[in-house]
Design a protein around this motif. Structure first.
Motif, PDB file in Angstrom:
ATOM      1  N   UNK A  58      82.708 -45.861  -5.157  1.00 41.57           N
ATOM      2  CA  UNK A  58      83.924 -46.337  -4.500  1.00 41.57           C
ATOM      3  C   UNK A  58      84.873 -45.178  -4.195  1.00 41.57           C
ATOM      4  N   UNK A  59      84.928 -44.192  -5.103  1.00 38.05           N
ATOM      5  CA  UNK A  59      85.780 -43.019  -4.862  1.00 38.05           C
ATOM      6  C   UNK A  59      85.272 -42.213  -3.667  1.00 38.05           C
ATOM      7  N   UNK A  60      83.964 -42.070  -3.565  1.00 39.15           N
ATOM      8  CA  UNK A  60      83.388 -41.337  -2.433  1.00 39.15           C
ATOM      9  C   UNK A  60      83.667 -42.060  -1.128  1.00 39.15           C
ATOM     10  N   UNK A  61      83.473 -43.383  -1.137  1.00 37.43           N
ATOM     11  CA  UNK A  61      83.689 -44.155   0.094  1.00 37.43           C
ATOM     12  C   UNK A  61      85.144 -44.128   0.537  1.00 37.43           C
ATOM     13  N   UNK A  62      86.050 -44.115  -0.438  1.00 39.67           N
ATOM     14  CA  UNK A  62      87.476 -44.116  -0.094  1.00 39.67           C
ATOM     15  C   UNK A  62      88.019 -42.707   0.105  1.00 39.67           C
ATOM     16  N   UNK A  63      87.191 -41.680  -0.156  1.00 41.97           N
ATOM     17  CA  UNK A  63      87.618 -40.300   0.034  1.00 41.97           C
ATOM     18  C   UNK A  63      88.620 -39.809  -0.984  1.00 41.97           C
ATOM     19  N   UNK A  64      88.589 -40.397  -2.172  1.00 42.43           N
ATOM     20  CA  UNK A  64      89.548 -40.030  -3.215  1.00 42.43           C
ATOM     21  C   UNK A  64      89.072 -38.775  -3.934  1.00 42.43           C
ATOM     22  N   UNK A  85      79.412 -35.999   3.117  1.00 38.75           N
ATOM     23  CA  UNK A  85      78.130 -36.687   3.368  1.00 38.75           C
ATOM     24  C   UNK A  85      78.084 -37.968   2.529  1.00 38.75           C
ATOM     25  N   UNK A  86      78.959 -38.893   2.845  1.00 38.89           N
ATOM     26  CA  UNK A  86      79.143 -40.091   2.025  1.00 38.89           C
ATOM     27  C   UNK A  86      77.879 -40.938   1.933  1.00 38.89           C
ATOM     28  N   UNK A  87      77.198 -41.087   3.059  1.00 36.53           N
ATOM     29  CA  UNK A  87      76.012 -41.934   3.087  1.00 36.53           C
ATOM     30  C   UNK A  87      74.933 -41.421   2.139  1.00 36.53           C
TER      31      UNK A  87
END
Length: 207
Positions: free
Chosen positions: A110-116, A136-138
């Motif tokens: 969730x942190x990666x997806x939200x860019x936190x 490279x979130x995916x």
């Protein structure tokens, strides 16, 4: 250019959302299936009224099919024995560690997806690997999900196949290192019933 950039970002966001939902469902699926199978075992296989046989097996090892096969042949030979199966929870901290890793996995995703930048909260410089994850979130989410699942599986993979009849231990794969052959298990059941002075009808069983 702006429209193409917006379209690309929208597609990536949709893809990441789909991956997140898939991860959540896959993480919960094993837990739900293991718990639902306990109820299924009682209602589907436990048709006897005389005696209860408990088989605790390693669900993550793929022993569910083995349990169903053994429950079927035991019901044929001993129709008054109710066979109940359940997942064997590994002793010690393994189960708790597995759940903690699963929880931490979802937080990181969730942190990666939200860019936190979680390292900013800790007053630490952002490492290069976290920067790569944010860029490279995916790939980062997929890699983190499957790696964490592999570790979780190793922690809860006990290899157990423990059999007891009326709370009397009959067989332990953890001690013997193997699953008993059907004739071998039948002999142990017969001896246990005879020793316990239980009058049990012994129907003919075609092997």
């Amino acid at each position: 250019m702006i429209n193409m950039s917006l379209t690309t970002n929208f597609c990536v966001s949709i893809s990441l959302l789909v991956i997140t939902i898939t991860c959540l469902f896959m993480s919960a699926d094993n837990y739900v299936q293991a718990n639902e199978h306990d109820v299924e075992s009682i209602s589907k296989i436990g048709q006897g009224v005389g005696h209860i046989m408990n088989i605790y097996y390693c669900y993550s090892c793929g022993y569910r099919k083995v349990f169903e096969d053994y429950a079927g042949i035991i019901q044929q030979k001993y129709p008054e024995i109710s066979v109940i199966g359940a997942n064997y929870d590994p002793p010690g901290l393994n189960m708790y560690l597995s759940r903690m890793i699963g929880f931490g996995k979802m937080i990181l995703i969730m942190c990666i997806l939200s860019g936190v930048n979680i390292f900013a909260w800790l007053n630490k410089p952002q490492p290069s690997w976290w920067s790569w994850c944010l860029e490279n979130k995916l790939y980062a989410c997929m890699m983190m999900f499957f790696m964490a699942n592999m570790i979780e599986g190793q922690l809860v993979s006990s290899g157990a196949f423990e059999i007891s009849l009326n709370n009397i231990p009959l067989w332990s794969k953890l001690e013997t290192g193997r699953i008993p052959q059907p004739p071998e298990l039948f002999q142990i059941i017969d001896n246990t019933l005879q020793f316990s002075k239980i009058d049990m009808p012994n129907n003919n069983f075609v092997q």
